[in-house]
Design a protein around this motif. Structure first.
Motif, PDB file in Angstrom:
ATOM      1  N   ILE A 114      46.703  89.348  16.964  1.00  0.00           N
ATOM      2  CA  ILE A 114      46.782  90.668  16.497  1.00  0.00           C
ATOM      3  C   ILE A 114      47.675  91.307  17.337  1.00  0.00           C
ATOM      4  O   ILE A 114      48.433  92.420  16.924  1.00  0.00           O
ATOM      5  CB  ILE A 114      45.404  91.271  16.403  1.00  0.00           C
ATOM      6  N   ARG A 115      47.822  91.421  18.566  1.00  0.00           N
ATOM      7  CA  ARG A 115      48.277  92.100  19.795  1.00  0.00           C
ATOM      8  C   ARG A 115      49.782  91.930  19.492  1.00  0.00           C
ATOM      9  O   ARG A 115      50.609  92.937  19.494  1.00  0.00           O
ATOM     10  CB  ARG A 115      48.070  91.885  21.122  1.00  0.00           C
ATOM     11  N   LYS A 116      50.215  90.597  19.262  1.00  0.00           N
ATOM     12  CA  LYS A 116      51.848  90.388  19.285  1.00  0.00           C
ATOM     13  C   LYS A 116      52.062  91.086  18.014  1.00  0.00           C
ATOM     14  O   LYS A 116      53.295  91.494  17.683  1.00  0.00           O
ATOM     15  CB  LYS A 116      52.011  88.999  19.370  1.00  0.00           C
ATOM     16  N   THR A 117      51.465  90.756  16.726  1.00  0.00           N
ATOM     17  CA  THR A 117      51.641  91.377  15.532  1.00  0.00           C
ATOM     18  C   THR A 117      51.801  92.732  15.503  1.00  0.00           C
ATOM     19  O   THR A 117      52.808  93.335  15.089  1.00  0.00           O
ATOM     20  CB  THR A 117      50.525  90.804  14.506  1.00  0.00           C
ATOM     21  N   ALA A 118      50.889  93.530  16.033  1.00  0.00           N
ATOM     22  CA  ALA A 118      51.100  94.962  16.174  1.00  0.00           C
ATOM     23  C   ALA A 118      52.160  95.562  17.027  1.00  0.00           C
ATOM     24  O   ALA A 118      52.979  96.261  16.435  1.00  0.00           O
ATOM     25  CB  ALA A 118      49.833  95.504  17.069  1.00  0.00           C
ATOM     26  N   ILE A 123      52.845  98.821  14.821  1.00  0.00           N
ATOM     27  CA  ILE A 123      51.724  99.471  14.340  1.00  0.00           C
ATOM     28  C   ILE A 123      50.648  99.408  15.243  1.00  0.00           C
ATOM     29  O   ILE A 123      50.710  98.682  16.264  1.00  0.00           O
ATOM     30  CB  ILE A 123      50.909  98.754  13.228  1.00  0.00           C
ATOM     31  N   SER A 124      49.500 100.032  15.368  1.00  0.00           N
ATOM     32  CA  SER A 124      48.462 100.053  16.524  1.00  0.00           C
ATOM     33  C   SER A 124      47.428  98.944  16.327  1.00  0.00           C
ATOM     34  O   SER A 124      47.376  98.241  15.063  1.00  0.00           O
ATOM     35  CB  SER A 124      47.551 101.192  16.364  1.00  0.00           C
ATOM     36  N   PRO A 125      47.172  98.173  17.463  1.00  0.00           N
ATOM     37  CA  PRO A 125      46.208  97.024  17.530  1.00  0.00           C
ATOM     38  C   PRO A 125      44.865  97.351  16.336  1.00  0.00           C
ATOM     39  O   PRO A 125      44.575  96.329  15.997  1.00  0.00           O
ATOM     40  CB  PRO A 125      45.835  96.753  18.953  1.00  0.00           C
ATOM     41  N   THR A 126      44.473  98.689  16.506  1.00  0.00           N
ATOM     42  CA  THR A 126      43.287  98.965  15.426  1.00  0.00           C
ATOM     43  C   THR A 126      43.706  98.469  14.193  1.00  0.00           C
ATOM     44  O   THR A 126      42.810  98.271  13.124  1.00  0.00           O
ATOM     45  CB  THR A 126      42.865 100.485  15.777  1.00  0.00           C
TER      46      THR A 126
END
Ligand SMILES: [Zn+2]
Length: 293
Positions: A114-118, A123-126
């Motif tokens: 998720i972190r890398k995708t964000a 985009i934000s991790p949230t």
């Protein structure tokens, strides 16, 4: 260059780019790989436009457009007064960053965190976390389209794992459930998968918890009562389900456990990935998109 290698190239460019260049690549991604509205409509409403409010057809009329470019129709139901469009009740509904969904899904298929995708998408991790869970909800809702319910006679492989419930992801006011969760991956001769989910065993001491072992006993009763002949076992072993189970167990370790409500959703995701692994990257992405409707 074929579309699948275009997809790979775009993914690589996306990771390296920043600012406007990144936005440009994301738009290009959408243009090349988006679902057409007719594909969405054919999937959701094969014969008639059905109202998402009252689930009826015959009262639905065209009612202007849902977007500025006037490509997406708006509908109105005269019976329940609801307005809707082709994106209603799909992953595309109300997404300000809708075009980001295409590379997002591709990254999810590639197992990117998720972190890398964000970071890669800006985009934000949230937001990334919310999207991932929305996608997992659609996958669960549409599970009948990619997993088969197998009869006991059909099952040639099964692999059972037991998971201890964790605090992770649970709202503060909820207690940790006192039951372990049991997942069983099943597979037939055609390599179709199914997944059953039990949540009834009392917690066992940690050293008795079983991960990815065949034939588990739970509270003294064997869960894996699905008998196969010894010839079948010799011929087929449990290669496919154990592999799937192992992939899931590894992912579970990386996530350091998941909240009880998400265990089944994540397991279904791994079943889906196994099913899609035989497709080329573009088909894989499109199949996933169609499951998010
Ligand atoms: Zn209606």
């Amino acid at each position: 260059m074929n579309e699948s290698s275009t997809l790979d190239t775009l993914m690589k460019m996306l990771m390296k780019s920043t600012g406007d260049r990144k936005k440009h690549i994301i738009n290009e991604f959408e243009q090349k790989f988006q679902l057409h509205l007719t594909q969405i409509r054919d999937r959701k409403n094969p014969s008639h436009i059905i109202c998402p409010g009252c689930q009826q057809h015959g009262h639905v009329i065209l009612y202007g457009y849902a977007n500025r470019g006037k490509t997406r129709h708006r509908f109105h139901c005269k019976k329940c007064e609801r307005h809707f469009n082709d994106h209603t009740d799909t992953i595309f509904h109300n997404k300000k960053l809708r075009n980001h969904l295409y590379p997002f899904l591709e990254m999810m298929l590639n197992g990117i965190s998720i972190r890398k995708t964000a970071t890669d998408l800006g985009i934000s991790p949230t937001t990334a976390h919310t999207w991932r869970h929305a996608i997992l909800r659609y996958i669960e809702k549409n599970k009948e389209t990619f997993i088969e319910i197998l009869s006991n006679e059909e099952i040639i492989e099964s692999s059972t794992s037991e998971f201890k419930p964790s605090r992770k992801g649970l709202p503060r006011h909820l207690d940790i459930p006192s039951n372990t969760q049991v997942l069983q991956f099943q597979c037939n001769r055609q390599k179709q998968f199914y997944l059953t989910y039990l949540s009834e065993g009392a917690i066992k001491p940690k050293n008795q918890l079983i991960k990815g072992k065949m034939s588990v006993e739970l509270a003294g009763t064997p869960i894996n009562t699905l008998q196969t002949s010894s010839a079948d076992r010799l011929l087929h072993h449990s290669r496919h389900v154990t592999e799937l189970n192992q992939q899931f167990a590894d992912a579970y370790q990386r996530m350091r456990g998941v909240a009880q409500p998400y265990l089944l959703k994540y397991a279904l995701w791994y079943c889906l990935c196994a099913k899609l692994s035989g497709l080329n990257p573009k088909e894989r992405l499109h199949s996933l998109l169609l499951l998010c409707l």
